[in-house]
Design a protein around this motif. Structure first.
Motif, mmCIF file in Angstrom:
data_model
loop_
_atom_site.group_PDB
_atom_site.id
_atom_site.type_symbol
_atom_site.label_atom_id
_atom_site.label_comp_id
_atom_site.label_asym_id
_atom_site.label_seq_id
_atom_site.Cartn_x
_atom_site.Cartn_y
_atom_site.Cartn_z
ATOM 1 N N SER A 41 3.353 -5.947 13.966
ATOM 2 C CA SER A 41 2.967 -4.539 14.098
ATOM 3 C C SER A 41 2.644 -3.892 12.760
ATOM 4 C CB SER A 41 4.100 -3.746 14.757
ATOM 5 O OG SER A 41 5.222 -3.729 13.897
ATOM 6 N N GLY A 42 3.065 -4.505 11.669
ATOM 7 C CA GLY A 42 2.914 -3.877 10.356
ATOM 8 C C GLY A 42 3.937 -2.787 10.099
ATOM 9 N N ARG A 43 4.953 -2.669 10.976
ATOM 10 C CA ARG A 43 5.970 -1.630 10.772
ATOM 11 C C ARG A 43 6.964 -2.072 9.702
ATOM 12 N NH1 ARG A 43 5.429 -0.501 16.287
ATOM 13 N NH2 ARG A 43 4.163 1.388 16.422
ATOM 14 N N THR A 44 7.319 -1.130 8.852
ATOM 15 C CA THR A 44 8.317 -1.422 7.820
ATOM 16 C C THR A 44 9.587 -0.612 8.092
ATOM 17 O OG1 THR A 44 7.574 0.351 6.354
ATOM 18 C CG2 THR A 44 6.535 -1.807 6.059
ATOM 19 N N PHE A 266 5.500 -2.219 -3.065
ATOM 20 C CA PHE A 266 4.311 -2.098 -2.223
ATOM 21 C C PHE A 266 3.187 -1.456 -3.024
ATOM 22 C CE2 PHE A 266 7.510 -2.830 0.899
ATOM 23 C CZ PHE A 266 6.862 -3.382 1.993
ATOM 24 N N PRO A 267 1.910 -1.753 -2.647
ATOM 25 C CA PRO A 267 0.801 -1.085 -3.323
ATOM 26 C C PRO A 267 0.835 0.422 -3.072
ATOM 27 C CG PRO A 267 0.013 -2.877 -1.898
ATOM 28 C CD PRO A 267 1.469 -2.680 -1.600
ATOM 29 N N GLU A 268 0.180 1.173 -3.952
ATOM 30 C CA GLU A 268 0.021 2.617 -3.724
ATOM 31 C C GLU A 268 -0.800 2.826 -2.445
ATOM 32 O OE1 GLU A 268 1.295 5.188 -5.547
ATOM 33 O OE2 GLU A 268 2.414 3.557 -6.497
ATOM 34 N N ASN A 272 -6.893 6.712 2.599
ATOM 35 C CA ASN A 272 -6.513 7.285 3.897
ATOM 36 C C ASN A 272 -5.009 7.529 3.998
ATOM 37 O OD1 ASN A 272 -5.524 4.733 4.049
ATOM 38 N ND2 ASN A 272 -6.643 4.141 5.903
ATOM 39 N N GLY A 273 -4.305 7.298 2.901
ATOM 40 C CA GLY A 273 -2.866 7.556 2.902
ATOM 41 C C GLY A 273 -2.035 6.377 3.386
ATOM 42 N N ARG A 274 -2.699 5.316 3.808
ATOM 43 C CA ARG A 274 -1.940 4.163 4.320
ATOM 44 C C ARG A 274 -1.788 3.087 3.256
ATOM 45 N NH1 ARG A 274 -1.163 5.181 9.361
ATOM 46 N NH2 ARG A 274 -2.695 6.329 10.581
#
Ligand SMILES: [Fe+2]
Length: 288
Positions: A41-44, A266-268, A272-274
């Motif tokens: 899901s890409g959820r952290t 994590f990258p900045e 789009n804010g993601r």
């Protein structure tokens, strides 16, 4: 001098994070903390980090060191998130520099891709925490940068060995090598048989028992299915190489590498804010 060990198990990645406390001083170290990422899901979630934060605060401990045994490729490191919350100094093996350079090239990361470690460790180094001493052992094989940490009568051996019924970890990434791994394992197994060993990963022997992480040199010598029971070096190397050739890639391999060479940074966020993770395609395993 006494230490106590509290282990936090991350179900998704099968990782055992150890909090080691010096009873006399109330100082502690954390070995191999996890930050959760669901690759589907890409959820952290920082829940695995927060469980450790809650424990350290409840026990009123002082976090001295955050130690990585190696650059992991099956979970995201929670070390940076933990340091940002509780402080402490962050350390990993000095050969992280070689691993990071390979990953930087594969992912076309900038030269400035930061490695936020406070200390790069080598064989023979020692670190103090409270009244205890952490001996640093270079135990390459699973990966080239792999370290084990000896504290009192206990060795935290990362992925040098699994529990006896699960054998050993793969050694086909990060310039891992079965012969080198065997030599590192021999060093561990030459210790007194009552020496306590804590592993970094366990998968419950494919679901046949609950997860476990504490064993001993004696149990490994007698029962380890890959290196115990008198198995020779040549037999181990043949077995390890054959197994590695047939293993699937870890679900978090490609996501974790650029994060873990920076302790879980994590990258900045993008425009789009993601936060968006890179994924290089068609990379041979031997290039990682
Ligand atoms: Fe590993």
């Amino acid at each position: 001098m006494t230490i106590s060990v509290q282990t936090f198990y991350d179900q998704r990645s099968g990782t055992a994070t150890h909090v080691v406390t010096c009873a006399a001083s109330g100082s502690c170290v954390v070995i191999d903390p996890v930050f959760d990422l669901d690759p589907k899901s890409g959820r952290t979630s920082r829940a695995p980090v927060d469980r450790i934060v809650d424990f350290i605060r409840a026990e009123k401990l002082s976090l001295e060191w955050l130690l990585e045994t190696h650059v992991h490729h099956d979970h995201i490191s929670g070390a940076l998130a933990l340091r940002e919350t509780l402080g402490g100094r962050l350390a990993i093996g000095k050969r992280v520099v070689e691993v990071a350079e390979v990953i930087r090239q594969v992912y076309a990361l900038p030269q400035t891709h930061a490695r936020p470690f406070d200390r790069l460790l080598d064989e023979g180094d020692s670190l103090g925490f409270g009244e205890e001493t952490i001996e640093v052992w270079a135990t390459p094989g699973h990966t080239i940068d792999h370290l084990s940490y000896r504290i009192a009568d206990t060795i935290f051996l990362g992925d040098t060995l699994f529990m006896p019924d699960s054998g050993t970890a793969r050694c086909d990434f990060h310039r891992g090598d079965a012969r080198m791994l065997h030599s590192s394992i021999r060093r561990i197994l030459d210790q007194p048989e009552e020496t306590r060993l804590f592993v970094c990963h366990d998968y419950g022997a494919e679901g046949s028992r609950p997860p476990a992480w504490a064993t001993t040199v004696g149990a490994q010598r007698a029962e380890n299915i890959h290196v115990g029971k008198g198995r020779t070096e040549a037999e181990f190397i043949a077995l390890r190489q054959e197994r590695d050739a047939g293993l699937e890639m870890p679900a978090l391999l490609l996501a974790s590498l650029p994060l873990n060479i920076a302790a879980g940074r994590f990258p900045e966020p993008a425009s789009n804010g993601r936060v968006i993770l890179p994924m290089p395609l068609d990379v041979p395993v031997s290039a990682l």
